[in-house]
Design a protein around this motif. Sequence first.
Motif, PDB file in Angstrom:
ATOM      1  N   LYS A  85      -4.942 -15.439   7.286  1.00 33.53           N
ATOM      2  CA  LYS A  85      -6.277 -15.114   7.793  1.00 33.53           C
ATOM      3  C   LYS A  85      -6.306 -13.699   8.360  1.00 33.53           C
ATOM      4  O   LYS A  85      -7.248 -12.930   8.107  1.00 33.53           O
ATOM      5  CB  LYS A  85      -6.689 -16.128   8.862  1.00 33.53           C
ATOM      6  N   HIS A  86      -5.277 -13.359   9.118  1.00 32.23           N
ATOM      7  CA  HIS A  86      -5.178 -12.021   9.703  1.00 32.23           C
ATOM      8  C   HIS A  86      -5.103 -10.959   8.604  1.00 32.23           C
ATOM      9  O   HIS A  86      -5.821  -9.951   8.651  1.00 32.23           O
ATOM     10  CB  HIS A  86      -3.940 -11.944  10.594  1.00 32.23           C
ATOM     11  N   GLY A  87      -4.256 -11.195   7.621  1.00 36.18           N
ATOM     12  CA  GLY A  87      -4.088 -10.238   6.536  1.00 36.18           C
ATOM     13  C   GLY A  87      -5.371 -10.031   5.748  1.00 36.18           C
ATOM     14  O   GLY A  87      -5.707  -8.904   5.368  1.00 36.18           O
ATOM     15  N   LYS A  88      -6.097 -11.119   5.492  1.00 34.20           N
ATOM     16  CA  LYS A  88      -7.360 -11.030   4.758  1.00 34.20           C
ATOM     17  C   LYS A  88      -8.372 -10.196   5.531  1.00 34.20           C
ATOM     18  O   LYS A  88      -9.096  -9.364   4.953  1.00 34.20           O
ATOM     19  CB  LYS A  88      -7.901 -12.436   4.503  1.00 34.20           C
ATOM     20  N   THR A  89      -8.409 -10.397   6.850  1.00 32.96           N
ATOM     21  CA  THR A  89      -9.335  -9.628   7.689  1.00 32.96           C
ATOM     22  C   THR A  89      -8.993  -8.146   7.664  1.00 32.96           C
ATOM     23  O   THR A  89      -9.876  -7.292   7.531  1.00 32.96           O
ATOM     24  CB  THR A  89      -9.308 -10.145   9.140  1.00 32.96           C
ATOM     25  N   ILE A  90      -7.703  -7.839   7.785  1.00 33.57           N
ATOM     26  CA  ILE A  90      -7.254  -6.443   7.759  1.00 33.57           C
ATOM     27  C   ILE A  90      -7.643  -5.782   6.443  1.00 33.57           C
ATOM     28  O   ILE A  90      -8.131  -4.651   6.414  1.00 33.57           O
ATOM     29  CB  ILE A  90      -5.726  -6.366   7.954  1.00 33.57           C
TER      30      ILE A  90
ATOM     31  N   ILE B 121       0.206   8.430   5.579  1.00 38.82           N
ATOM     32  CA  ILE B 121       0.000   7.763   4.291  1.00 38.82           C
ATOM     33  C   ILE B 121      -1.462   7.390   4.024  1.00 38.82           C
ATOM     34  O   ILE B 121      -1.817   7.061   2.897  1.00 38.82           O
ATOM     35  CB  ILE B 121       0.880   6.500   4.164  1.00 38.82           C
ATOM     36  N   GLY B 122      -2.288   7.425   5.059  1.00 40.19           N
ATOM     37  CA  GLY B 122      -3.688   7.076   4.879  1.00 40.19           C
ATOM     38  C   GLY B 122      -3.953   5.602   5.142  1.00 40.19           C
ATOM     39  O   GLY B 122      -3.051   4.764   5.059  1.00 40.19           O
TER      40      GLY B 122
ATOM     41  N   VAL C  28       2.350  -4.875  14.829  1.00 38.75           N
ATOM     42  CA  VAL C  28       1.555  -4.617  16.031  1.00 38.75           C
ATOM     43  C   VAL C  28       1.316  -3.117  16.185  1.00 38.75           C
ATOM     44  O   VAL C  28       0.196  -2.665  16.440  1.00 38.75           O
ATOM     45  CB  VAL C  28       2.245  -5.189  17.284  1.00 38.75           C
ATOM     46  N   LEU C  29       2.374  -2.335  16.026  1.00 38.18           N
ATOM     47  CA  LEU C  29       2.239  -0.879  16.114  1.00 38.18           C
ATOM     48  C   LEU C  29       1.332  -0.346  15.015  1.00 38.18           C
ATOM     49  O   LEU C  29       0.516   0.559  15.252  1.00 38.18           O
ATOM     50  CB  LEU C  29       3.615  -0.216  16.027  1.00 38.18           C
ATOM     51  N   ASN C  30       1.447  -0.914  13.821  1.00 30.85           N
ATOM     52  CA  ASN C  30       0.638  -0.442  12.696  1.00 30.85           C
ATOM     53  C   ASN C  30      -0.856  -0.672  12.942  1.00 30.85           C
ATOM     54  O   ASN C  30      -1.687   0.181  12.604  1.00 30.85           O
ATOM     55  CB  ASN C  30       1.073  -1.131  11.405  1.00 30.85           C
ATOM     56  N   ILE C  31      -1.207  -1.810  13.520  1.00 33.85           N
ATOM     57  CA  ILE C  31      -2.606  -2.071  13.876  1.00 33.85           C
ATOM     58  C   ILE C  31      -3.090  -1.013  14.862  1.00 33.85           C
ATOM     59  O   ILE C  31      -4.180  -0.443  14.731  1.00 33.85           O
ATOM     60  CB  ILE C  31      -2.763  -3.472  14.501  1.00 33.85           C
ATOM     61  N   ASN C  32      -2.276  -0.761  15.874  1.00 30.65           N
ATOM     62  CA  ASN C  32      -2.605   0.247  16.878  1.00 30.65           C
ATOM     63  C   ASN C  32      -2.864   1.607  16.213  1.00 30.65           C
ATOM     64  O   ASN C  32      -3.826   2.312  16.534  1.00 30.65           O
ATOM     65  CB  ASN C  32      -1.461   0.348  17.884  1.00 30.65           C
ATOM     66  N   ASN C  33      -1.996   1.961  15.275  1.00 32.12           N
ATOM     67  CA  ASN C  33      -2.114   3.268  14.624  1.00 32.12           C
ATOM     68  C   ASN C  33      -3.266   3.328  13.621  1.00 32.12           C
ATOM     69  O   ASN C  33      -3.869   4.392  13.430  1.00 32.12           O
ATOM     70  CB  ASN C  33      -0.797   3.627  13.932  1.00 32.12           C
ATOM     71  N   MET C  34      -3.587   2.204  12.970  1.00 30.89           N
ATOM     72  CA  MET C  34      -4.750   2.183  12.089  1.00 30.89           C
ATOM     73  C   MET C  34      -6.040   2.316  12.898  1.00 30.89           C
ATOM     74  O   MET C  34      -6.979   2.988  12.484  1.00 30.89           O
ATOM     75  CB  MET C  34      -4.769   0.896  11.247  1.00 30.89           C
TER      76      MET C  34
ATOM     77  N   LYS D 240      -2.870  -0.351   5.013  1.00 31.30           N
ATOM     78  CA  LYS D 240      -3.244  -1.761   4.874  1.00 31.30           C
ATOM     79  C   LYS D 240      -2.244  -2.497   3.980  1.00 31.30           C
ATOM     80  O   LYS D 240      -1.817  -3.621   4.295  1.00 31.30           O
ATOM     81  CB  LYS D 240      -4.654  -1.878   4.272  1.00 31.30           C
ATOM     82  N   CYS D 241      -1.885  -1.880   2.865  1.00 26.72           N
ATOM     83  CA  CYS D 241      -0.888  -2.490   1.967  1.00 26.72           C
ATOM     84  C   CYS D 241       0.447  -2.645   2.685  1.00 26.72           C
ATOM     85  O   CYS D 241       1.126  -3.680   2.563  1.00 26.72           O
ATOM     86  CB  CYS D 241      -0.717  -1.626   0.716  1.00 26.72           C
ATOM     87  N   TYR D 242       0.819  -1.614   3.410  1.00 27.40           N
ATOM     88  CA  TYR D 242       2.044  -1.640   4.214  1.00 27.40           C
ATOM     89  C   TYR D 242       2.005  -2.791   5.206  1.00 27.40           C
ATOM     90  O   TYR D 242       2.990  -3.528   5.379  1.00 27.40           O
ATOM     91  CB  TYR D 242       2.169  -0.291   4.926  1.00 27.40           C
ATOM     92  N   HIS D 243       0.839  -2.995   5.838  1.00 25.68           N
ATOM     93  CA  HIS D 243       0.687  -4.059   6.825  1.00 25.68           C
ATOM     94  C   HIS D 243       0.869  -5.431   6.188  1.00 25.68           C
ATOM     95  O   HIS D 243       1.554  -6.304   6.745  1.00 25.68           O
ATOM     96  CB  HIS D 243      -0.695  -3.960   7.477  1.00 25.68           C
ATOM     97  N   LEU D 244       0.261  -5.624   5.023  1.00 24.66           N
ATOM     98  CA  LEU D 244       0.407  -6.901   4.325  1.00 24.66           C
ATOM     99  C   LEU D 244       1.862  -7.149   3.939  1.00 24.66           C
ATOM    100  O   LEU D 244       2.339  -8.286   3.978  1.00 24.66           O
ATOM    101  CB  LEU D 244      -0.486  -6.930   3.081  1.00 24.66           C
ATOM    102  N   GLY D 245       2.577  -6.082   3.596  1.00 22.59           N
ATOM    103  CA  GLY D 245       4.000  -6.207   3.288  1.00 22.59           C
ATOM    104  C   GLY D 245       4.803  -6.619   4.505  1.00 22.59           C
ATOM    105  O   GLY D 245       5.715  -7.460   4.403  1.00 22.59           O
ATOM    106  N   LEU D 246       4.468  -6.047   5.660  1.00 24.91           N
ATOM    107  CA  LEU D 246       5.152  -6.426   6.902  1.00 24.91           C
ATOM    108  C   LEU D 246       4.947  -7.904   7.201  1.00 24.91           C
ATOM    109  O   LEU D 246       5.892  -8.618   7.573  1.00 24.91           O
ATOM    110  CB  LEU D 246       4.621  -5.586   8.071  1.00 24.91           C
TER     111      LEU D 246
END
Length: 302
Positions: A262-267, A216-217, A192-198, A222-228
């Motif tokens: 679905k969420h990960g694919k969209t991100i 990290i850019g 949730v925080l990562n989405i906010n920061n992206m 995005k890769c980090y988010h998919l890992g989470l």
Amino acid sequence: MKSSLAIWLDAARPKTLLLAIAAIATGSSLAYADHHFSLAISLLALLTATLLQILSNLANDYGDAVQGTDNENRIGPIRGMQQGMITQAGMKKAITLNIVFIVISGLALVFYALQSPTSIMAFIFLGLLSIISSIAYTMGSKPYGYIGLGDISVFIFFGLLAILGTYFLHTGTVKTDLLLPAIGSGLFSMGVLNINNMRDVENDTVSNKRTLVVRIGIEKAKCYHLGLLAFGWLTMAIYLVMHTQPIWLNVFMLLPLLLIFKHGKTIWNIQQAKQFVPMLPDMVKCAFITNIVFSIVMVLGQ
């Protein structure tokens, strides 16, 4: 023109409060599975966790406004202080009042749930630490959210402490394998925080708010988010496989996996920062549903 109540409801960010509900439900379901459950403890824990989430949101509103990060270039929802609808003095009063409510609720929870003086003092300390952490994220001369430590804080307080602490309040004990769902819940909160920061990466960069995403850019974020997402779901699913019978109940954990995929694919396919705006409530939904389905399976699988 928004009413005063609507303005303060927006400042509390009600959609994010589902994270508090999810964490307490997970911790309580784990206690229930081990034949220790108290409705009063669950409700007091939920109240305290919700108030802490609101405190974090109010403090974030105040801190980012004072730091100048909430400005006309910010993409996300316009906040109360940013719009001038809430004054600094008004927000300080709200934060102070919220802390008073947290202390009352937290003390009621601790003294109702625990008997050991050592445990009581330990939880009072953890409660004070949670309050300080919520405030210091964006407030003060050296807010830790501005140096990229927000993810670690979210993981500790909305994952490890929320799940293990809730379980301990019910049972008076804690087990090593509970780290699996605690880690999972923490990883989803970090998402949730990562989405906010992206979403805010461009404005944060200009405002010298050095979040992990800024460091990290966006592509690595995005890769980090998919890992989470992947490890968050996996740790919780593994725990269920180890502890629920009949085993077929675990099929229900595939339901949140569909939403997560679905969420990960969209991100992954997002190209512009403004496209992250609707993804924040979407991520909250993923975290909430995963925790709730986990909790239901835990209760049914006993």
